[in-house]
Design a protein around this motif. Structure first.
Motif, short mmCIF file in Angstrom:
data_model
loop_
_atom_site.label_atom_id
_atom_site.label_comp_id
_atom_site.label_asym_id
_atom_site.label_seq_id
_atom_site.Cartn_x
_atom_site.Cartn_y
_atom_site.Cartn_z
N UNK A 1 39.37 42.94 33.17
CA UNK A 1 39.50 42.59 34.58
C UNK A 1 40.88 43.05 35.07
N UNK A 2 40.94 43.57 36.28
CA UNK A 2 42.25 44.06 36.75
C UNK A 2 43.10 42.95 37.34
N UNK A 3 42.45 41.86 37.79
CA UNK A 3 43.22 40.75 38.36
C UNK A 3 42.82 39.44 37.69
N UNK A 4 43.76 38.51 37.62
CA UNK A 4 43.48 37.19 37.03
C UNK A 4 44.18 36.10 37.83
N UNK A 5 43.47 35.05 38.21
CA UNK A 5 44.12 33.95 38.94
C UNK A 5 44.93 33.07 38.00
N UNK A 6 45.75 32.17 38.60
CA UNK A 6 46.59 31.29 37.76
C UNK A 6 45.85 30.05 37.30
N UNK A 7 44.77 29.69 37.96
CA UNK A 7 43.96 28.49 37.68
C UNK A 7 44.73 27.18 37.94
N UNK A 8 45.86 27.24 38.61
CA UNK A 8 46.66 26.02 38.75
C UNK A 8 47.18 25.79 40.17
N UNK A 9 46.95 26.71 41.10
CA UNK A 9 47.51 26.54 42.44
C UNK A 9 46.47 25.89 43.36
N UNK A 10 46.88 25.64 44.59
CA UNK A 10 45.98 25.00 45.54
C UNK A 10 44.72 25.84 45.78
N UNK B 1 44.30 33.42 45.11
CA UNK B 1 45.50 32.95 44.41
C UNK B 1 46.63 33.98 44.56
N UNK B 2 47.86 33.49 44.74
CA UNK B 2 49.00 34.41 44.90
C UNK B 2 49.19 35.31 43.67
N UNK B 3 48.85 34.77 42.52
CA UNK B 3 49.03 35.57 41.30
C UNK B 3 47.98 36.68 41.17
N UNK B 4 46.84 36.47 41.83
CA UNK B 4 45.65 37.30 41.59
C UNK B 4 45.93 38.81 41.61
N UNK B 5 46.40 39.31 42.75
CA UNK B 5 46.58 40.78 42.83
C UNK B 5 47.87 41.25 42.17
N UNK B 6 48.72 40.29 41.74
CA UNK B 6 49.96 40.71 41.06
C UNK B 6 49.71 41.05 39.59
N UNK B 7 48.57 40.62 39.07
CA UNK B 7 48.28 40.86 37.66
C UNK B 7 47.39 42.08 37.53
#
Ligand SMILES: [Zn+2]
Ligand SMILES: [Zn+2]
Length: 328
Positions: free
Chosen positions: A82-91, A101-107
């Protein structure tokens, strides 16, 4: 190693680029198949990415190196990356909007999947990458697009026997059609291209010519074509109490006219669906592995990296092609 580097619209050059170096929690994957996605075509044609970018995110390959602290994977394993992954911990994640998720497209994978080798960052390795067996690399490369479709279906309330109208009979529209069957609904697929409608019929769906579809009404409409006509067609063909999935990305600055009284009076539900989640990847791989749907019938072309520009050009015109696989 080689990568197909983007330089504008359908201009790509195969270049020698440095082999990525991995950190101790990361892995290196040799790309065996990477599907050309509608979003790659969108990015290239509308130039929403910078020159020098390597596109491609529907990746299946082999692990060729693992970081010292990686415990879940071994060299030689076949993986869907997968090219993106969420943090599973934010709102957003806690609300079930993992793709927001803010982390999603950064990963992101490094570089893109249209290259011989990619580096997979730690969050993707630990929380989203899946190893596979019993399916080939090309089938595994369908996990991401199928997961995007699954994400859309998870955001709809579906009753068996519902009528589902899918607007757009490209590879994504056809994947939605296969999911419609799995959900025990009746799938109609609208398009203007006759060759694509023939494919719908061949795969057991009900083809609908989009230019003459007065009177077609559906409980659920999924827009799988990125243009405003497709969205307007959806608004005029949804039943009272129905739902529309806004699935396809339109060109920048697209606008559609919506009568608020129609949404009010018909009690319509409009849902957006962007990208895919790790849970969707898991479900997609399970469905493909269990032969619940046949994805390889959607492959129309296979190309090496050197023909990526040609593939993007063909996909943008939707000319006699469905899914195109790049085999670096
Ligand atoms: Zn995709
Ligand atoms: Zn999050």
């Amino acid at each position: 190693m080689k990568a197909a580097v983007y330089y504008g619209v359908d201009t790509f050059k195969v270049e020698e680029v440095p082999l990525p170096r991995i950190g101790e929690y990361e892995v290196l994957v040799r790309v065996r198949a990477c599907g050309v996605c509608g979003t790659d075509v969108h990015k290239a044609m509308h130039q929403t990415v910078k020159a020098g970018t390597v596109l491609g995110h529907e990746v299946a390959g082999d692990i060729i190196e693992v970081g010292k602290k990686v415990t879940k994977f071994k060299i030689g394993e076949k993986v869907v990356v997968p090219h993106h992954t969420p943090c599973f911990a934010c709102s957003y994640c806690h609300h079930g909007h993992h793709t927001l998720c803010d982390q999603y497209t950064k990963t992101n994978i490094d570089p893109g999947g249209f290259s011989e080798v990619i580096r997979v960052p730690q969050p993707n390795v630990e929380r989203a990458m899946l190893s596979f067996d019993h399916v080939d690399y090309e089938e595994a490369a369908f996990v991401e697009p199928l997961a995007c479709c699954i994400h859309a279906w998870e955001r709809l309330e579906v009753f068996p026997g519902d009528t589902v109208l899918i607007v757009g009979a490209g590879p994504i529209g056809l994947l939605h059609m296969e999911l419609a069957k799995i959900h025990q609904t009746e799938a109609m697929v609208a398009d203007i291209k006759e060759a694509r409608l023939q494919q719908v019929e061949k795969m057991g769906g009900i083809p609908v010519q989009a230019s003459e579809m007065k009177g077609v009404q559906a409980d659920i409409v999924i827009v799988a074509a990125g243009n405003k006509n497709a969205y307007e067609l959806a608004l005029s063909s949804v039943k009272r109490g129905g739902q529309i999935s806004f699935f396809a990305e339109c060109p920048p600055d697209s606008h559609i006219a919506v009568d608020p009284n129609m949404i009010y009076g018909k009690e319509l539900t409009l849902t957006g669906s962007y990208s895919s989640t790790p849970r969707g990847h898991w479900k997609a791989l399970t469905l493909i592995r269990g032969r619940n749907l046949n994805v390889t019938q959607l492959i129309s072309h296979r190309f090496g990296l050197e023909d990526l520009g040609k593939a993007i050009g063909m996909a943008s015109k939707a000319d006699d092609c469905l899914k195109m696989m790049i085999k670096p």
